[in-house]
Design an enzyme around this catalytic site. Structure first.
Site, mmCIF file in Angstrom:
data_model
loop_
_atom_site.group_PDB
_atom_site.id
_atom_site.type_symbol
_atom_site.label_atom_id
_atom_site.label_comp_id
_atom_site.label_asym_id
_atom_site.label_seq_id
_atom_site.Cartn_x
_atom_site.Cartn_y
_atom_site.Cartn_z
ATOM 1 N N ASN A 28 1.255 -1.349 0.137
ATOM 2 C CA ASN A 28 0.195 -0.416 0.109
ATOM 3 C C ASN A 28 1.200 1.360 -0.245
ATOM 4 O O ASN A 28 1.408 2.050 1.141
ATOM 5 C CB ASN A 28 -0.486 -0.001 1.028
ATOM 6 N N ASP B 66 -3.443 -4.744 0.430
ATOM 7 C CA ASP B 66 -4.542 -4.164 2.000
ATOM 8 C C ASP B 66 -6.055 -4.884 1.763
ATOM 9 O O ASP B 66 -6.964 -4.055 1.403
ATOM 10 C CB ASP B 66 -4.517 -3.235 1.769
#
Length: 264
Positions: free
Chosen positions: A10, A150
């Site tokens: 991320n 994520d």
């Protein structure tokens, strides 16, 4: 099957963190890298810089929010799908599939869901249901497949430094955790937890309250392997050094290594 290193990261804003991303790619050289939270429209995606670093890419951007990308070292990913089936009207860029180096790679950025209860948490659970439905076929496929991204879920209390401070957070809610367990129940292998069953492994450290310095982390970035891919799993870990770099994302890259032959 060829030996591969696959990572998920991320990036929390690819334009502002591009130098750090390029430094990580040069040092760690993953064969496949899944990125989330690009926070950039397609026209602002730094394709030329990544190609100059040796990575082909497919991406689905979104101005200011969300966005996912799949990078392939010395190769061009072949895009398979954008968005989850049944969510054609969803305006948020959160899911991308591509064939890369002989593996089907699904890069996802699951909704955060805060504040909960409320519309954002309802959206998280609805999105999760569509993922579970679609993932069933991917898990059963004979083609090697990885779900990477994520997930915005802390699977168990072992995956967080201290659950008490996060009890009201959407990442720890029983509904979120139940969805994740249903996903694993299809037959997916949580690679990091599979190889490190007893360790405290974190992939995210909040910017606030000195979380990084205190190693007060959470594990919310996951790589799930289907039955066809899991036997090749060789190693898994987190490049925590990236979180300590200047202007770092609040996440660190999480990775797996796959061998060319099945493990006994």
């Amino acid at each position: 099957m060829k030996a591969l290193k696959i990572a998920t990261f991320n990036i929390n804003g690819i334009r502002s963190r591009l130098p750090g991303l390029l430094a990580w790619l040069e040092r760690e050289q993953p064969d496949i890298a899944c990125l989330q939270e690009l926070k950039a429209a397609d026209k602002d995606f730094p394709r030329q810089a990544l190609e100059a670093a040796g990575y082909g890419c497919v991406y689905q951007g979104q101005p200011a929010w969300n966005g996912v990308a799949i990078l392939a070292r010395d190769s061009e990913p072949l895009e398979v799908r954008r968005g989850l089936p049944g969510m054609q009207d969803d305006s948020q860029s959160r899911y991308l599939e591509a064939a890369v180096h002989g593996v089907l790679v699904a890069c996802l950025y699951l909704p955060n869901g805060n504040p909960q209860p409320g519309p954002k948490f309802d959206y998280k659970l609805a999105w999760f249901e569509h993922l579970i439905t679609h993932a069933q076929g991917l898990c059963a496929s004979e083609h090697p497949t990885v779900l990477a991204g994520d997930f915005n879920v802390v699977p168990t209390d072992q995956d967080i430094y201290n659950p008490r401070s996060w009890l009201k957070d959407a990442l720890l809610q029983p509904e979120s955790r139940a969805c994740y367990q249903r996903l694993l129940g299809q037959g997916w292998i949580d690679a990091v937890r599979h190889l490190h069953p007893d360790e405290r492994v974190y992939t995210f450290w909040d910017y606030f309250r000195n979380h990084w310095a205190r190693n007060a982390g959470l594990r919310i970035d996951h790589l799930l392997l289907n039955r066809a891919l899991a036997p090749y799993l060789k190693a898994a870990g987190v490049d925590a050094w990236v979180r300590n770099e200047p202007k770092a994302s609040d996440h660190a890259p999480t990775w797996i290594e796959l061998g060319s032959r099945k493990r006994r």
